[in-house]
Design a protein around this motif. Structure first.
Motif, PDB file in Angstrom:
ATOM      1  N   SER A 934       0.809  -1.337   0.085  1.00  8.50           N
ATOM      2  CA  SER A 934       0.035   0.045  -0.178  1.00  8.50           C
ATOM      3  C   SER A 934       0.859   1.069  -0.055  1.00  8.50           C
ATOM      4  O   SER A 934       0.668   2.301  -0.642  1.00  8.50           O
ATOM      5  N   LEU A 935       1.893   1.208   0.661  1.00  6.73           N
ATOM      6  CA  LEU A 935       2.646   2.323   0.781  1.00  6.73           C
ATOM      7  C   LEU A 935       3.717   2.629  -0.720  1.00  6.73           C
ATOM      8  O   LEU A 935       4.041   3.628  -0.651  1.00  6.73           O
ATOM      9  N   LYS A 936       3.949   1.799  -1.116  1.00  6.89           N
ATOM     10  CA  LYS A 936       4.454   1.749  -2.642  1.00  6.89           C
ATOM     11  C   LYS A 936       3.527   2.386  -3.376  1.00  6.89           C
ATOM     12  O   LYS A 936       4.103   3.184  -4.204  1.00  6.89           O
ATOM     13  N   LEU A 937       2.178   2.360  -3.221  1.00  6.91           N
ATOM     14  CA  LEU A 937       1.484   2.865  -4.106  1.00  6.91           C
ATOM     15  C   LEU A 937       1.250   4.455  -3.716  1.00  6.91           C
ATOM     16  O   LEU A 937       0.700   5.105  -4.437  1.00  6.91           O
ATOM     17  N   ARG A 938       1.303   4.633  -2.236  1.00 11.60           N
ATOM     18  CA  ARG A 938       0.692   5.928  -1.857  1.00 11.60           C
ATOM     19  C   ARG A 938       1.950   6.074  -0.628  1.00 11.60           C
ATOM     20  O   ARG A 938       1.453   5.858   0.546  1.00 11.60           O
ATOM     21  N   PRO A 939       2.986   6.507  -0.927  1.00 13.44           N
ATOM     22  CA  PRO A 939       3.947   6.552   0.070  1.00 13.44           C
ATOM     23  C   PRO A 939       3.868   7.184   1.422  1.00 13.44           C
ATOM     24  O   PRO A 939       4.126   6.792   2.357  1.00 13.44           O
ATOM     25  N   ARG A 940       3.067   8.498   1.278  1.00 14.08           N
ATOM     26  CA  ARG A 940       2.918   9.320   2.578  1.00 14.08           C
ATOM     27  C   ARG A 940       1.523   9.308   2.959  1.00 14.08           C
ATOM     28  O   ARG A 940       0.951  10.414   2.635  1.00 14.08           O
ATOM     29  N   ASN A 941       0.931   8.323   3.614  1.00 16.04           N
ATOM     30  CA  ASN A 941      -0.265   8.104   3.715  1.00 16.04           C
ATOM     31  C   ASN A 941      -0.590   7.828   5.210  1.00 16.04           C
ATOM     32  O   ASN A 941       0.042   6.676   5.714  1.00 16.04           O
ATOM     33  N   ALA A 942      -1.085   8.880   5.924  1.00 14.18           N
ATOM     34  CA  ALA A 942      -1.082   8.517   7.428  1.00 14.18           C
ATOM     35  C   ALA A 942      -1.959   7.462   7.779  1.00 14.18           C
ATOM     36  O   ALA A 942      -1.566   6.746   8.827  1.00 14.18           O
ATOM     37  N   ALA A 943      -2.950   6.935   7.022  1.00 11.89           N
ATOM     38  CA  ALA A 943      -3.778   5.872   7.228  1.00 11.89           C
ATOM     39  C   ALA A 943      -3.043   4.625   7.361  1.00 11.89           C
ATOM     40  O   ALA A 943      -3.088   3.685   8.096  1.00 11.89           O
ATOM     41  N   VAL A 944      -2.296   4.591   6.280  1.00 17.66           N
ATOM     42  CA  VAL A 944      -1.483   3.260   6.015  1.00 17.66           C
ATOM     43  C   VAL A 944      -0.428   3.076   6.723  1.00 17.66           C
ATOM     44  O   VAL A 944      -0.100   2.132   7.587  1.00 17.66           O
ATOM     45  N   LEU A 945       0.300   4.153   7.201  1.00 13.74           N
ATOM     46  CA  LEU A 945       1.223   4.215   8.266  1.00 13.74           C
ATOM     47  C   LEU A 945       0.776   3.707   9.651  1.00 13.74           C
ATOM     48  O   LEU A 945       1.442   3.114  10.533  1.00 13.74           O
ATOM     49  N   ASP A 946      -0.546   4.254   9.940  1.00 14.96           N
ATOM     50  CA  ASP A 946      -1.097   3.714  11.284  1.00 14.96           C
ATOM     51  C   ASP A 946      -1.434   2.405  11.280  1.00 14.96           C
ATOM     52  O   ASP A 946      -1.266   1.679  12.282  1.00 14.96           O
ATOM     53  N   SER A 947      -2.023   1.869   9.866  1.00 16.98           N
ATOM     54  CA  SER A 947      -2.152   0.279   9.719  1.00 16.98           C
ATOM     55  C   SER A 947      -0.711  -0.401  10.419  1.00 16.98           C
ATOM     56  O   SER A 947      -0.925  -1.435  10.710  1.00 16.98           O
ATOM     57  N   ARG A 948       0.180  -0.062   9.451  1.00 16.29           N
ATOM     58  CA  ARG A 948       1.520  -0.685   9.662  1.00 16.29           C
ATOM     59  C   ARG A 948       2.010  -0.560  11.149  1.00 16.29           C
ATOM     60  O   ARG A 948       2.618  -1.541  11.671  1.00 16.29           O
ATOM     61  N   ALA A 949       1.815   0.421  11.875  1.00 23.10           N
ATOM     62  CA  ALA A 949       2.186   0.566  13.039  1.00 23.10           C
ATOM     63  C   ALA A 949       1.523  -0.212  14.117  1.00 23.10           C
ATOM     64  O   ALA A 949       2.247  -0.944  14.861  1.00 23.10           O
ATOM     65  N   LEU A 950       0.211  -0.485  13.784  1.00 24.92           N
ATOM     66  CA  LEU A 950      -0.739  -1.420  14.689  1.00 24.92           C
ATOM     67  C   LEU A 950      -0.079  -2.924  14.209  1.00 24.92           C
ATOM     68  O   LEU A 950       0.077  -3.760  15.374  1.00 24.92           O
ATOM     69  N   THR A 951       0.264  -3.005  13.113  1.00 27.86           N
ATOM     70  CA  THR A 951       0.629  -4.353  12.897  1.00 27.86           C
ATOM     71  C   THR A 951       2.055  -4.615  13.358  1.00 27.86           C
ATOM     72  O   THR A 951       2.377  -5.808  13.896  1.00 27.86           O
ATOM     73  N   GLN A 952       2.758  -3.723  13.538  1.00 27.67           N
ATOM     74  CA  GLN A 952       4.268  -3.953  14.217  1.00 27.67           C
ATOM     75  C   GLN A 952       4.124  -4.066  15.679  1.00 27.67           C
ATOM     76  O   GLN A 952       4.677  -4.653  16.529  1.00 27.67           O
ATOM     77  N   LEU A 953       2.854  -3.215  16.313  1.00 30.14           N
ATOM     78  CA  LEU A 953       2.761  -3.408  17.745  1.00 30.14           C
ATOM     79  C   LEU A 953       2.305  -4.750  18.036  1.00 30.14           C
ATOM     80  O   LEU A 953       2.687  -5.398  18.902  1.00 30.14           O
ATOM     81  N   ARG A 954       1.382  -5.515  17.071  1.00 29.40           N
ATOM     82  CA  ARG A 954       0.986  -6.779  17.079  1.00 29.40           C
ATOM     83  C   ARG A 954       2.290  -7.801  17.249  1.00 29.40           C
ATOM     84  O   ARG A 954       2.109  -8.739  17.623  1.00 29.40           O
ATOM     85  N   ARG A 955       3.281  -7.594  16.202  1.00 28.10           N
ATOM     86  CA  ARG A 955       3.995  -8.303  15.975  1.00 28.10           C
ATOM     87  C   ARG A 955       5.452  -8.225  17.262  1.00 28.10           C
ATOM     88  O   ARG A 955       6.252  -8.878  17.294  1.00 28.10           O
ATOM     89  N   GLY A 956       5.059  -7.139  17.977  1.00 29.03           N
ATOM     90  CA  GLY A 956       6.141  -7.042  19.021  1.00 29.03           C
ATOM     91  C   GLY A 956       7.325  -6.104  18.800  1.00 29.03           C
ATOM     92  O   GLY A 956       7.987  -5.927  19.650  1.00 29.03           O
TER      93      GLY A 956
END
Length: 1021
Positions: A934-956
């Motif tokens: 998603s970020l490759k398609l739209r690099p500076r997108n706050a919503a996608v960065l938020d999703s990836r942040a939650l993913t990283q939080l889940r991954r530890g």
């Protein structure tokens, strides 16, 4: 339905007899046909010669004489009919029938003669009426005690005249009832003489009302009371205009009634239902009530269970014995017998509801379609033929009918189409209008999906979903439940293959949700698309469901040309065809006429979209009123003659010698549409150039300017956006308030809401009720945390523009933000009712239902949005989020899989699947890959960065999560979810102070953020 009246009829085969009904309290039980001369008050007249017969007539009337006498002893009705038989078909008039209730009526035959060539043949010298049936009519589910007598006139010939004179005496079994009588002048052809004469005594005053096409009768006082006389000669019966509402059926009727008000009718009948609904001591029904109480504390559920008990445990049999034509049987009696009519079932249901402390009352209605215009008729009991229950629960009125079946949930009940009801109350009641509720969904809709991606001439996979609601669903379930499943399957597959002839359906199943009154049929099959050749070396596929037939209204020129036409209301049907094209849609072009209009009392919608290798067609027809003007009818008829064609897909016919070298392409929607497409694909510079191109082509139009403003705002170039607003204001042909409002919107986005308020209040001083200004002012006050002022702004706007959809939607969201969820739901339901084909409104209503803790309703609205357009990514994204909120993570992930399959070219698709996996805590490595795509398609997108942040939080990976949350908040500092997520991360990293500050800031922006994260299993420390 069983009649509520007790009326003797005199039938003379083909010629229409007198239609009469009158009342008072019963003569001695007369179980035979009496014979004798007319009473002394009758004034007989001679029958004139037969008139010239219209071509093809079976008979012609010579005389129709009706005389009525109303006294304290009851009513006497005298009828003298004479007609000449013209054809063999007319000989059927020699079959005579009399019907009466011996408990309240007596029938006396005065004369039956055949007139032939100057000779009078007295039929009664040799033949008398023979009683055929006694006591019951059980084969028709009736127990009424009525008697029927017949006589066949022997030796009747073509050219004979038949004269038949009969009287009946009637006394209504109900004490306090008043006289009613109606006669309709509706004979065929021209009658030499039609006379109506009515007498009444002073203690029985009568009111009268004539139909619009009848002359006024002569009314005079007599020593005994009064007399009415309508004497018509060489009269052709008035004809009700065809297609007109039912009230026009009364134009040829003379009505009389002893009732002065509807309240008198109401108070007369109320005590009978009150007594019948009173349970006996030790009634077994009390045990049934206890079961209902235990089942649910909800009054609506209890009422539904009581209704189900009456519908399913008591079979319908009309009971008319001993005055039962009007009086209800006692509730306990009906329960013991386990049968009853509408009166008995109503009394039984009233008894149950009373025991459950649910206020209810009986209500008389006309179920035969003659409720229209009831408020313009004389009051009387005979205007009704049915009785139901009226109850109010939670501020909503429900009409419960014990003679129906299959009603499991009263929330699904439509207002019956009876138009008027008379509630029965001890102190009397007036007629109550039965207003139907607007339909939020179609009664029936079909969604056809065709996957032709394998090739235009390769068998396509086809699925069809047919959805039935309400009575249609109940009836469909009743039918399939009463037949062997294999027979239903075979017959259904045949029927659908006939309906869509190019598809061979091989599989079918169905489900029925009784609580929702929802029947869904799912079919699967394959078929080779039916292409047919058209000019220019092309071939064409006419899309299933795209045809539209407008109503053609016809009326004889001799009829009233100003009468309106009746329309079936409410009604609503929809068809959707969704197609996946071969080759990503290259070389295919969809053509057809889009429609969005009201014609013939119906909102007609037909639209199609071809995009991203797919075509979606919707055809919707929804009536919006009960009747239309002759001008509207003419417009519909003209449209029916002209036709509107179909929607079709065209492609090159490779077998044609005229095949063009260049294949047809999807229709170019212009630079504005292309600009939005570029913006979606994160090509903002290209988008801006396309918007400018659209602006240059149409510099006075608002849409291109608005697109450029929005794009600059998304880039946080507020100064540039304000400059564009000022330029647009100088160019635009719209009122200046439009761009004053748009400029204020930019200020709000720039966190300058105070300036926006000042500018808007200054503009409103000149135009205080402008809806655009008030709408933006509400937004400004909302951003300034002044919700009361925002609400006042919206209410002020709605006072000036009560049907403005933007204001209505904003007011609903305002209620939602204030946690007034029931109010928000009511407002959004009203908005959906205005346009139930609008996907955005349906998803908004779904959101409101979810917030109001109505998850099933929320799911149904989300499903409905996707029935309208199965390819609508926004609707899929919302449903996936809804599933996440309802902790149905498997369904949420399935929807996001569909989203990615539909639009792999946009960042939002991959982000939706990343988020679904992150929220549910599954396939986290895949979630990370989705977010990266998603970020490759739209690099500076706050919503996608938020999703990836939650993913990283889940991954530890807390450091990676913190970096992504920081990046998201750098772009959108007020993104509550990112603040809350970062707060959690900081706490886990040991920064309690920083974490608490982020959590507090997030809650200040969005109080519900805590509940959402806890729903994901993530709680603050």
């Amino acid at each position: 339905m069983a009649a509520l009246t007790a009326t003797a009829t005199v039938a003379v085969a083909s010629p229409a007899p007198v239609r009469a009904a009158a009342e008072q309290t019963a003569p001695a039980d007369v179980r035979t046909v009496l014979y004798g001369p007319p009473a002394a008050w009758v004034k007989p007249i001679e029958a004139p010669p037969a008139p010239t017969a219209p071509t093809g007539a079976a008979f012609v009337h010579r005389l129709i004489d009706q005389q009525v006498r109303v006294t304290a002893e009851g009513e006497e009705i005298y009828t003298d009919i004479a007609f000449k038989i013209l054809t063999e078909e007319g000989l059927a008039a020699g079959s005579l029938k009399l019907e009466w209730d011996p408990a309240s009526e007596a029938v006396t035959v005065h004369r039956l003669v055949v007139l032939r060539d100057g000779e009078t043949i007295d039929v009664l010298k040799s033949d008398k009426f023979e009683i055929l049936r006694r006591e019951t009519n059980l084969e028709s589910a009736m127990l009424d005690g009525r008697l029927t007598a017949t006589l066949q006139v022997k030796g009747l010939r073509v050219g004979d005249s038949l004269a038949f004179t009969v009287s009946r005496r009637y006394r209504d079994p109900l004490p306090g009832a008043r006289a009613e009588w109606r006669s309709t002048v509706d004979h065929p052809g021209v009658a030499p003489r039609v006379r109506i004469r009515v007498l009444w005594t002073k203690d029985r005053p009568i009111r009268w009302l004539k139909g619009a096409d009848l002359p006024a009768p002569t009314v005079s006082e007599t020593d005994a009371g009064g007399e009415l006389l309508l004497d018509l000669k060489d009269i052709k019966a008035p004809q009700a205009p065809s297609g007109a509402p039912m009230r026009y059926a009364y134009i040829n009727q003379l009505s009389l009634s002893g009732f002065e008000t509807w309240a008198q009718v109401s108070s007369l009948m109320a005590p009978y239902y009150a007594r019948a609904a009173t349970l006996e001591a030790g009634s077994p029904l009390k045990a049934e009530v206890d079961k209902i109480r235990v089942a649910s504390p909800d009054p609506a559920v209890r009422a539904a269970l009581a209704l189900k008990l009456v519908q399913s445990q008591v079979r319908y049999v009309f009971v008319g014995l001993d005055g039962g034509g009007r009086k209800p049987a006692a509730a306990d009696e009906t329960w013991r017998h386990r049968f009853g009519d509408c009166k008995g079932k109503t009394a039984l249901l009233l008894a149950l509801l009373a025991q459950l402390d649910i206020p209810a009352e009986a209500a008389l209605v006309n179920s035969s379609g003659r409720g229209d215009g009831l408020d313009q008729r004389l009051p009387g009991q005979d205007m009704f033929d049915h009785v139901i229950v009226r109850t109010t629960i939670g501020g909503r009125t429900y009409w419960l009918d014990g003679t129906r079946s299959g009603d499991e949930n009263i929330a699904n009940l439509d207002v019956p189409p009876f138009l008027w009801a008379l509630p029965l109350r001890a102190n009397g009641a007036n007629l109550e209008k039965m207003e139907p509720r607007p339909l939020l969904k179609p009664y029936g809709e079909t969604i056809m999906r065709v996957d032709a991606s394998a090739g235009a001439d390769v068998p396509a996979d086809v699925t069809v979903q047919a959805v039935l609601r309400g009575d249609q669903a109940i009836e469909a379930n009743r039918q399939v439940s009463s037949q062997p499943r294999d027979e239903v399957v075979r017959a259904s597959l045949r029927s659908w293959s006939d309906e869509i002839s190019w598809v061979d359906f091989t599989d079918i199943d169905w489900t029925y949700d009784a609580n929702a009154a929802l029947f869904i049929i799912n079919l699967r099959g394959k078929g080779t698309i039916h292409w047919w050749p058209v000019a220019g070396g092309l071939r064409q596929w006419d899309l299933d469901g795209s045809g539209l037939q407008y109503t053609s209204f016809q009326r004889d020129s001799a009829m009233d040309p100003k009468a309106p036409y009746g329309v079936a209301y409410p009604s609503f049907g929809r068809w959707v065809t969704a197609i996946t094209l071969p080759d990503g849609g290259e070389g295919y072009q969809t053509n057809g006429r889009n429609l969005n209009e009201v014609v013939g009392g119906a909102k007609v919608l037909r639209s199609y979209v071809q995009a991203h290798g797919r075509v979606t067609l919707i055809r919707s027809l929804r009536t919006v009123d009960r009747e239309i003007s002759p001008e509207d009818a003419k417009a519909s008829t003209q449209r029916a003659r002209e036709g509107v064609g179909v929607v079709a897909i065209r492609a090159v016919d490779k077998d044609s010698k005229d095949a063009p070298k260049t294949a047809p392409q999807p229709i170019d929607e212009g630079p504005l549409s292309a600009g939005y497409e570029a913006w979606i694909h994160d090509r903002p510079d290209q988008a801006l150039r396309l918007f400018q191109k659209a602006r240059d082509a149409q510099p006075t139009q608002d849409a291109p300017w608005q697109a450029m403003v929005n794009l600059l705002v998304s880039r946080k170039d507020y100064a540039g956006a304000l400059k564009l607003c000022d330029q647009a204001a100088r160019k635009s042909t719209s009122p200046p308030q439009v761009w004053q409002a748009n400029r204020a919107g930019v200020l709000i986005a720039a966190d300058r809401a105070d300036e926006a308020v000042a500018d808007l209040e200054k503009a409103l001083a000149a135009t205080p009720d402008d809806k655009d200004l008030l709408l933006i002012l509400a937004r400004a006050h909302g951003q300034l945390k002044k919700p009361d002022l925002a609400r006042k702004d919206l209410d002020r706007g709605l006072a000036a523009a009560p049907t403005d959809t933007e204001l209505l939607r904003a007011r609903a969201w305002s209620a939602m933000e204030a946690k007034e969820y029931d109010d928000a739901v009511a407002r959004l339901e009203a908005l959906v009712a205005m346009d139930p084909d609008n996907i955005y409104r349906l998803t908004s209503l779904s959101h409101a239902y979810q917030m109001a803790n109505r998850p099933e309703d929320a799911r149904r609205e989300a499903d409905e949005a996707l029935r309208i357009d199965p390819f609508k990514v926004d609707a899929l994204i919302w449903r996936a989020e809804l599933f996440q909120r309802q902790k149905r993570f498997d369904l949420a992930l399935a929807d996001t899989e569909t989203i990615v399959a539909l639009r792999p070219d946009i960042a939002a698709s991959w982000n939706s699947r990343c988020w679904a996996r992150a929220v549910s805590g599954v396939e986290l490595d895949k979630a990370l890959a989705d977010c990266n795509t998603s970020l490759k398609l739209r690099p500076r997108n706050a919503a996608v960065l938020d999703s990836r942040a939650l993913t990283q939080l889940r991954r530890g990976d807390l450091k990676a999560a913190l970096a992504d949350y920081d990046a998201a908040l750098a772009l959108e500092p007020k993104q509550a979810a990112s603040l809350y997520g970062r707060g959690l991360v900081k706490q886990k990293l040991g920064d309690q102070t920083g974490g608490q500050a982020d959590l507090k800031a997030a809650i200040a922006l969005e109080a519900e953020v805590v509940e959402r994260f806890e729903g994901y299993g993530l709680k603050a420390g």
